[in-house]
Design a protein around this motif. Structure first.
Motif, PDB file in Angstrom:
ATOM      1  N   ALA A  18      -8.501 -32.421   2.885  1.00 39.49           N
ATOM      2  CA  ALA A  18      -7.624 -32.486   4.052  1.00 39.49           C
ATOM      3  C   ALA A  18      -6.536 -31.420   3.979  1.00 39.49           C
ATOM      4  CB  ALA A  18      -7.010 -33.875   4.164  1.00 39.49           C
ATOM      5  N   ARG A  19      -6.172 -30.994   2.795  1.00 40.33           N
ATOM      6  CA  ARG A  19      -5.142 -29.977   2.609  1.00 40.33           C
ATOM      7  C   ARG A  19      -5.715 -28.571   2.582  1.00 40.33           C
ATOM      8  NH1 ARG A  19      -2.406 -31.550  -2.843  1.00 40.33           N
ATOM      9  NH2 ARG A  19      -4.555 -31.202  -3.374  1.00 40.33           N
ATOM     10  N   ALA A  20      -7.015 -28.408   2.678  1.00 42.41           N
ATOM     11  CA  ALA A  20      -7.662 -27.105   2.545  1.00 42.41           C
ATOM     12  C   ALA A  20      -7.238 -26.158   3.661  1.00 42.41           C
ATOM     13  CB  ALA A  20      -9.177 -27.276   2.538  1.00 42.41           C
ATOM     14  N   ILE A  21      -7.036 -24.897   3.280  1.00 41.72           N
ATOM     15  CA  ILE A  21      -6.653 -23.839   4.212  1.00 41.72           C
ATOM     16  C   ILE A  21      -7.839 -22.881   4.323  1.00 41.72           C
ATOM     17  CG2 ILE A  21      -5.035 -21.950   4.624  1.00 41.72           C
ATOM     18  CD1 ILE A  21      -3.118 -23.486   2.664  1.00 41.72           C
ATOM     19  N   PRO A  22      -8.265 -22.549   5.539  1.00 40.90           N
ATOM     20  CA  PRO A  22      -9.375 -21.605   5.680  1.00 40.90           C
ATOM     21  C   PRO A  22      -8.921 -20.172   5.426  1.00 40.90           C
ATOM     22  CG  PRO A  22      -8.590 -22.264   7.838  1.00 40.90           C
ATOM     23  CD  PRO A  22      -7.805 -23.064   6.826  1.00 40.90           C
ATOM     24  N   GLY A  23      -9.826 -19.341   4.963  1.00 40.18           N
ATOM     25  CA  GLY A  23      -9.533 -17.929   4.732  1.00 40.18           C
ATOM     26  C   GLY A  23     -10.793 -17.179   4.378  1.00 40.18           C
ATOM     27  N   THR A  24     -10.619 -15.997   3.806  1.00 39.60           N
ATOM     28  CA  THR A  24     -11.742 -15.200   3.322  1.00 39.60           C
ATOM     29  C   THR A  24     -11.418 -14.708   1.920  1.00 39.60           C
ATOM     30  OG1 THR A  24     -10.864 -13.189   4.335  1.00 39.60           O
ATOM     31  CG2 THR A  24     -12.492 -14.438   5.616  1.00 39.60           C
ATOM     32  N   ALA A  25     -12.462 -14.381   1.183  1.00 42.67           N
ATOM     33  CA  ALA A  25     -12.268 -13.867  -0.176  1.00 42.67           C
ATOM     34  C   ALA A  25     -13.149 -12.654  -0.414  1.00 42.67           C
ATOM     35  CB  ALA A  25     -12.581 -14.946  -1.216  1.00 42.67           C
ATOM     36  N   THR A  26     -12.608 -11.728  -1.173  1.00 43.18           N
ATOM     37  CA  THR A  26     -13.326 -10.564  -1.688  1.00 43.18           C
ATOM     38  C   THR A  26     -13.225 -10.666  -3.213  1.00 43.18           C
ATOM     39  OG1 THR A  26     -11.261  -9.312  -1.533  1.00 43.18           O
ATOM     40  CG2 THR A  26     -12.799  -9.116   0.316  1.00 43.18           C
ATOM     41  N   PHE A  27     -13.690  -9.629  -3.927  1.00 49.23           N
ATOM     42  CA  PHE A  27     -13.498  -9.658  -5.379  1.00 49.23           C
ATOM     43  C   PHE A  27     -13.146  -8.271  -5.903  1.00 49.23           C
ATOM     44  CE2 PHE A  27     -18.090  -8.884  -5.123  1.00 49.23           C
ATOM     45  CZ  PHE A  27     -18.296  -7.899  -6.083  1.00 49.23           C
ATOM     46  N   TYR A  28     -12.532  -8.281  -7.088  1.00 47.65           N
ATOM     47  CA  TYR A  28     -12.156  -7.046  -7.765  1.00 47.65           C
ATOM     48  C   TYR A  28     -12.511  -7.156  -9.241  1.00 47.65           C
ATOM     49  CZ  TYR A  28      -7.758  -9.266  -9.430  1.00 47.65           C
ATOM     50  OH  TYR A  28      -6.824 -10.064 -10.023  1.00 47.65           O
ATOM     51  N   GLN A  29     -12.431  -6.014  -9.971  1.00 47.51           N
ATOM     52  CA  GLN A  29     -12.891  -6.016 -11.357  1.00 47.51           C
ATOM     53  C   GLN A  29     -11.915  -5.409 -12.360  1.00 47.51           C
ATOM     54  OE1 GLN A  29     -17.266  -5.273 -11.776  1.00 47.51           O
ATOM     55  NE2 GLN A  29     -17.049  -4.638  -9.643  1.00 47.51           N
ATOM     56  N   GLN A  30     -10.820  -4.824 -11.935  1.00 42.56           N
ATOM     57  CA  GLN A  30      -9.828  -4.291 -12.878  1.00 42.56           C
ATOM     58  C   GLN A  30      -8.611  -5.192 -12.833  1.00 42.56           C
ATOM     59  OE1 GLN A  30      -8.842  -0.153 -12.483  1.00 42.56           O
ATOM     60  NE2 GLN A  30      -7.059  -0.354 -13.799  1.00 42.56           N
ATOM     61  N   TYR A  31      -8.356  -5.918 -13.920  1.00 42.22           N
ATOM     62  CA  TYR A  31      -7.377  -7.002 -13.913  1.00 42.22           C
ATOM     63  C   TYR A  31      -6.000  -6.639 -14.460  1.00 42.22           C
ATOM     64  CZ  TYR A  31     -11.876  -9.292 -13.307  1.00 42.22           C
ATOM     65  OH  TYR A  31     -13.137  -9.634 -12.866  1.00 42.22           O
ATOM     66  N   THR A  32      -5.896  -5.556 -15.206  1.00 46.41           N
ATOM     67  CA  THR A  32      -4.586  -5.121 -15.693  1.00 46.41           C
ATOM     68  C   THR A  32      -4.441  -3.632 -15.421  1.00 46.41           C
ATOM     69  OG1 THR A  32      -5.451  -4.773 -17.926  1.00 46.41           O
ATOM     70  CG2 THR A  32      -4.329  -6.864 -17.508  1.00 46.41           C
ATOM     71  N   PRO A  33      -3.252  -3.170 -15.144  1.00 44.79           N
ATOM     72  CA  PRO A  33      -2.034  -3.959 -14.998  1.00 44.79           C
ATOM     73  C   PRO A  33      -2.052  -4.769 -13.699  1.00 44.79           C
ATOM     74  CG  PRO A  33      -1.577  -1.682 -14.446  1.00 44.79           C
ATOM     75  CD  PRO A  33      -3.014  -1.735 -14.904  1.00 44.79           C
ATOM     76  N   SER A  34      -1.252  -5.817 -13.689  1.00 41.63           N
ATOM     77  CA  SER A  34      -1.140  -6.650 -12.490  1.00 41.63           C
ATOM     78  C   SER A  34       0.307  -6.652 -12.016  1.00 41.63           C
ATOM     79  CB  SER A  34      -1.605  -8.078 -12.774  1.00 41.63           C
ATOM     80  OG  SER A  34      -0.691  -8.746 -13.628  1.00 41.63           O
ATOM     81  N   ALA A  35       0.487  -6.944 -10.741  1.00 39.82           N
ATOM     82  CA  ALA A  35       1.839  -6.952 -10.164  1.00 39.82           C
ATOM     83  C   ALA A  35       2.715  -8.062 -10.743  1.00 39.82           C
ATOM     84  CB  ALA A  35       1.749  -7.091  -8.645  1.00 39.82           C
ATOM     85  N   CYS A  36       2.095  -9.139 -11.188  1.00 38.63           N
ATOM     86  CA  CYS A  36       2.864 -10.277 -11.710  1.00 38.63           C
ATOM     87  C   CYS A  36       3.125 -10.199 -13.215  1.00 38.63           C
ATOM     88  CB  CYS A  36       2.136 -11.586 -11.422  1.00 38.63           C
ATOM     89  SG  CYS A  36       1.880 -11.946  -9.670  1.00 38.63           S
TER      90      CYS A  36
END
Length: 123
Positions: A18-36
């Motif tokens: 019931a809390r689910a939000i619709p959206g779309t997803a893609t993917f990526y493969q280089q994980y570092t560096p990250s913004a966080c």
């Protein structure tokens, strides 16, 4: 006793959906560096947030459960039925083609990566 457990699991599932939000997803493969987290690896069940979710980085570290709900292109039936994945937001994906940019490992745990872009629900 088993029937009570089943009812509790069923209710929990319905509340989550019931809390689910619709959206779309893609993917990526280089994980570092990250913004966080800079150069600190955060594992592989991770995701980057699109511009509308980013909020100046306030979303860093938030966990989402993601479920594939369908195709956005001609790849038939990309979703692995009923599968979900939990990811941690570790990066920003400015201008990316989806709501969430999942790590390849997270994406391929819920859908065929040949699809490239999928419809999702996340909570």
């Amino acid at each position: 006793m088993k029937s009570i457990f089943f009812i509790i699991v069923l209710i929990s599932s319905l509340v989550s959906m019931a809390r689910a939000i619709p959206g779309t997803a893609t993917f990526y493969q280089q994980y570092t560096p990250s913004a966080c987290y800079g150069s600190t690896p955060e594992g592989v069940m991770i995701a980057a947030a699109s511009d509308p979710l980013w909020d100046g980085g306030a979303i860093c570290g938030k966990m989402f459960t993601v479920k594939c709900t369908g195709a956005t292109n001609p790849v038939p039936h990309p979703c692995y039925d009923g599968k979900t994945v939990t990811v941690k937001i570790v990066d920003h994906c400015p201008g990316c083609g989806g709501t969430l940019d999942l790590s390849k490992e997270a994406f391929e745990s819920i859908a065929d990566p040949v699809a490239g872009v999928i419809k999702i629900e996340y909570w």
